[in-house]
Design a protein around this motif. Sequence first.
Motif, mmCIF file in Angstrom:
data_model
loop_
_atom_site.group_PDB
_atom_site.id
_atom_site.type_symbol
_atom_site.label_atom_id
_atom_site.label_comp_id
_atom_site.label_asym_id
_atom_site.label_seq_id
_atom_site.Cartn_x
_atom_site.Cartn_y
_atom_site.Cartn_z
ATOM 1 N N ARG A 1 -6.911 -12.818 12.754
ATOM 2 C CA ARG A 1 -6.343 -13.371 11.525
ATOM 3 C C ARG A 1 -5.833 -12.237 10.644
ATOM 4 O O ARG A 1 -6.433 -11.169 10.594
ATOM 5 C CB ARG A 1 -7.400 -14.182 10.763
ATOM 6 C CG ARG A 1 -8.007 -15.315 11.586
ATOM 7 C CD ARG A 1 -6.962 -16.290 12.069
ATOM 8 N NE ARG A 1 -7.524 -17.354 12.906
ATOM 9 C CZ ARG A 1 -6.799 -18.223 13.587
ATOM 10 N NH1 ARG A 1 -5.462 -18.146 13.545
ATOM 11 N NH2 ARG A 1 -7.371 -19.147 14.322
ATOM 12 N N PRO A 2 -4.743 -12.463 9.912
ATOM 13 C CA PRO A 2 -4.255 -11.414 9.014
ATOM 14 C C PRO A 2 -5.286 -11.089 7.927
ATOM 15 O O PRO A 2 -5.989 -11.989 7.436
ATOM 16 C CB PRO A 2 -2.994 -12.034 8.399
ATOM 17 C CG PRO A 2 -2.600 -13.149 9.309
ATOM 18 C CD PRO A 2 -3.865 -13.663 9.892
ATOM 19 N N THR A 3 -5.381 -9.826 7.585
ATOM 20 C CA THR A 3 -6.218 -9.445 6.449
ATOM 21 C C THR A 3 -5.555 -9.858 5.144
ATOM 22 O O THR A 3 -6.223 -10.112 4.145
ATOM 23 C CB THR A 3 -6.487 -7.937 6.451
ATOM 24 O OG1 THR A 3 -5.231 -7.237 6.505
ATOM 25 C CG2 THR A 3 -7.322 -7.549 7.657
ATOM 26 N N ARG A 4 -4.223 -9.936 5.159
ATOM 27 C CA ARG A 4 -3.481 -10.473 4.024
ATOM 28 C C ARG A 4 -2.053 -10.762 4.473
ATOM 29 O O ARG A 4 -1.604 -10.278 5.522
ATOM 30 C CB ARG A 4 -3.476 -9.513 2.833
ATOM 31 C CG ARG A 4 -2.720 -8.203 3.043
ATOM 32 C CD ARG A 4 -2.865 -7.277 1.849
ATOM 33 N NE ARG A 4 -2.151 -6.024 2.039
ATOM 34 C CZ ARG A 4 -0.905 -5.796 1.626
ATOM 35 N NH1 ARG A 4 -0.232 -6.764 1.008
ATOM 36 N NH2 ARG A 4 -0.337 -4.620 1.827
ATOM 37 N N SER A 5 -1.348 -11.547 3.683
ATOM 38 C CA SER A 5 0.047 -11.891 3.955
ATOM 39 C C SER A 5 0.814 -11.917 2.654
ATOM 40 O O SER A 5 0.256 -12.199 1.586
ATOM 41 C CB SER A 5 0.149 -13.260 4.643
ATOM 42 O OG SER A 5 -0.510 -13.271 5.892
ATOM 43 N N ASN B 1 -11.198 -3.882 18.335
ATOM 44 C CA ASN B 1 -12.040 -4.800 17.560
ATOM 45 C C ASN B 1 -13.221 -5.332 18.363
ATOM 46 O O ASN B 1 -13.638 -6.487 18.213
ATOM 47 C CB ASN B 1 -11.224 -5.962 16.994
ATOM 48 C CG ASN B 1 -10.604 -5.629 15.652
ATOM 49 O OD1 ASN B 1 -10.549 -4.460 15.249
ATOM 50 N ND2 ASN B 1 -10.117 -6.638 14.959
ATOM 51 N N ASP C 1 2.868 -10.165 7.657
ATOM 52 C CA ASP C 1 1.452 -10.391 7.917
ATOM 53 C C ASP C 1 0.816 -9.052 8.285
ATOM 54 O O ASP C 1 1.351 -8.315 9.130
ATOM 55 C CB ASP C 1 1.263 -11.389 9.057
ATOM 56 C CG ASP C 1 1.819 -12.758 8.708
ATOM 57 O OD1 ASP C 1 1.546 -13.243 7.595
ATOM 58 O OD2 ASP C 1 2.549 -13.332 9.547
ATOM 59 N N TYR C 2 -0.350 -8.761 7.693
ATOM 60 C CA TYR C 2 -1.017 -7.475 7.854
ATOM 61 C C TYR C 2 -2.314 -7.670 8.639
ATOM 62 O O TYR C 2 -3.093 -8.574 8.342
ATOM 63 C CB TYR C 2 -1.333 -6.856 6.486
ATOM 64 C CG TYR C 2 -0.117 -6.615 5.627
ATOM 65 C CD1 TYR C 2 0.484 -5.363 5.580
ATOM 66 C CD2 TYR C 2 0.436 -7.649 4.857
ATOM 67 C CE1 TYR C 2 1.602 -5.138 4.781
ATOM 68 C CE2 TYR C 2 1.551 -7.436 4.067
ATOM 69 C CZ TYR C 2 2.133 -6.175 4.040
ATOM 70 O OH TYR C 2 3.234 -5.952 3.261
ATOM 71 N N TYR C 3 -2.515 -6.797 9.639
ATOM 72 C CA TYR C 3 -3.693 -6.875 10.487
ATOM 73 C C TYR C 3 -4.393 -5.521 10.538
ATOM 74 O O TYR C 3 -3.766 -4.470 10.353
ATOM 75 C CB TYR C 3 -3.314 -7.276 11.915
ATOM 76 C CG TYR C 3 -2.686 -8.642 12.042
ATOM 77 C CD1 TYR C 3 -3.462 -9.752 12.353
ATOM 78 C CD2 TYR C 3 -1.313 -8.831 11.867
ATOM 79 C CE1 TYR C 3 -2.890 -11.017 12.489
ATOM 80 C CE2 TYR C 3 -0.733 -10.081 11.992
ATOM 81 C CZ TYR C 3 -1.529 -11.169 12.303
ATOM 82 O OH TYR C 3 -0.960 -12.413 12.438
ATOM 83 N N ASP C 4 -5.686 -5.559 10.824
ATOM 84 C CA ASP C 4 -6.469 -4.342 11.028
ATOM 85 C C ASP C 4 -7.168 -4.422 12.370
ATOM 86 O O ASP C 4 -7.816 -5.432 12.687
ATOM 87 C CB ASP C 4 -7.509 -4.168 9.921
ATOM 88 C CG ASP C 4 -6.903 -3.622 8.641
ATOM 89 O OD1 ASP C 4 -6.608 -2.417 8.612
ATOM 90 O OD2 ASP C 4 -6.712 -4.413 7.693
ATOM 91 N N THR D 1 -0.397 2.862 10.886
ATOM 92 C CA THR D 1 0.103 1.499 10.743
ATOM 93 C C THR D 1 1.396 1.365 11.531
ATOM 94 O O THR D 1 2.354 2.106 11.302
ATOM 95 C CB THR D 1 0.331 1.134 9.274
ATOM 96 O OG1 THR D 1 -0.920 1.161 8.583
ATOM 97 C CG2 THR D 1 0.927 -0.264 9.158
#
Length: 526
Positions: free
Chosen positions: A61-65, A95, A70-73, A179
Motif C-alpha cells: 500500500r502507498p505510504t501516501r498519495s 519488505n 503514489d509513494y511507496y517504501d 527513490t
Amino acid sequence: MSTISRRTFLGIAAAGVAAAGIGVPFVRGIAGASSTGKVLPSRAPLPPPFRRRLTFPPVLRPTRSDATTDYYDIAQSVERATILPGLSTELWAYNGSFPGPTIRSRRGRTVKVRHTNNLPLPTVVHLHGGRTPQDSDGYPTDYVYPTDMSYYTRHHRHQQTGSGHEMVTGGDTRQGERTYTFPLQQRAATLWYHDHRMDFTGPSVWRGLAGFHLHHDDEEADLRLPDNEHELPLMITDRSFDTDGSLLYPSLDPTLVNQHGVHGDYVAGVLGDVMLVNGTPWPIAPVDRGTYRIRLLNACNARRLSLRLDPAAPSAITQIGTDGGLLAEPTRHDHLELAPAQRFDVLVDFSHYAPGAEVTLVNDFGTAAMGQVMRFVVGEGRPQTFKVPDRLSAIPVLRPADAVATRKFDFRAGDVNDHDGWLISQAPFSPDSVAAHVRLGSTEIWQLNADFHHPVHIHLSPFQVLARGSGGPGPFDAGWKDTIDLRPGEQTKILIHFDGYRGKYVFHCHNLEHEDMAMMANLVVT
C-alpha cells in the motif's frame, strides 16, 4: 538434464555458431534442448510435492498519495523463512517477503519507490518492462550502498578482480537509500522488479530480490477480466539447498564483494533442483470451476520452462498477454514456452474439469521432480464460464520499411580476461563502451544471433519479433516483447521503436550467469 555431447558441440561449432576457445569442461555445462546451464544438486532432502498451499506476497500500500503520485517504501533486509520442511533458509528480501511485495499501479499516476538498503552489500533496483528514465532504470553501477558499510568495507580488497568492472565508481551511487521514479506512461502489463547490481545479479536474485509490479489501464479494465481471487500471479523459480536449509550457489567469491562469477560448468547457467512457485516448493492451489487469469513469470536464473496442464482440457489455456501487455486478440495454446524473465498472461478455464479433479502444471523441459511445477484442485459447484473477448487491444504493427538502421549483434561464449565468459559481438561489457547510438523516436531492425540459449532483454523500449531464421515469428512471439528467447544456432530479427526517454541503457542476456559474466552492452538514446 542431459548435457550436450562433445560431438554435438563440435558439430555446432563447425556450423559457425559456437565461439572459439571453449574448453571441454565448459561444454559439459551446456544442457541439451531445454536450457543452457548445469543442475546444482541440493544436499538437503527434496520435499514431497503438493503438500503445501500456494501463497501470494502481500500487496504493498502507498505510504501516501497526492494528485499525481503514489509513494511507496521498501526495505531490503536479511530474513529467514521456512521453505523446506524443518529447515530455516536465509534470504535477501524486499519488505521481509519472498517474492517481494506486489505493487499495483495505474497508467496516469506516477509511482515513487524509496528503497532502503539494510543488506550487507550494494544493490540496484530495475523495474523489468518499465519504460523508465535513465536515472531510475537501475543501471548496473548506480549502486545503493548499505546503510551499514562494515561488511562491505571489511571484505573489499580495494582492487579490481575478474573482468575488473564491478569496482567501477562512475555510476550514480547513493548510500542507504534511493527513490526510484516510475512515470509508467505505458500499457497495462505484468512487470517485475529485481536486483541489477553489476556482476552480481545472479546471486542477488537467487537469494530472493524479486517481486511483481502489476500495471493497469482503462483498456484492460474495460475487458472485465477475472480478478481478485480469480487472478493468480505466479513467480516460478528454481533453487538448490544445503543440508542446513541455506541456499546453495556456486560463487567464486562467497562474500560477493570482489571476484564475480561462478565455478566451472556453472558459467553456462545455474539450474536448481527445487521448483518454487511464489516461494513455496511444488504448491497446491484450490480453484473453483471457473476461469482464472494467471500471470506467469519465469524468474529462474537460467532455466527455460515448457508449461502445460495435465490432464489437458479443450481450450483450457488462452493467452491474452505477454511481456508488454495485452495481445491484439486471444491465442489458444496447448503449452507455453517461457525463457527466463518472460511473462505470459493467460486465462485458464477450470469449468471443463469435474469436481475434485487434480490438474498438474507440468514442465516438459524438466526431468524427474523438475518436470512438475504445481497442482490445482478443482472444487465443487456449478461451472461458471467467462466469455473471452474476440479483440483485446489495438496494437500498432511496426513496419520494416520505417527502420532507419539495421544492426547485428552476436551472443556467444568467449574469453573474458582469460576466463570462460559470454560476449556480445566479441566484446565483454564495459560501462564505458557503447554498442549502439539510437535516436529517440526512430525505428530500427536488430538481428540477433545465438550460439546457445540466450534470453535477450532490452531496457526502455519494447519490440516486436519480425522473423526467426527464414520464417516469421514463432508461436510465442506475438505482441510487444521485452525479452526474446534465442535458441541455439538461431538468427532472429526484431523491430524496436525507441521512444520514452534519452539516456544510457543496457541490453543483455537474462540468463543471469551469462549477464554476470559480461554478456551485456550499452545503448544510448539521443
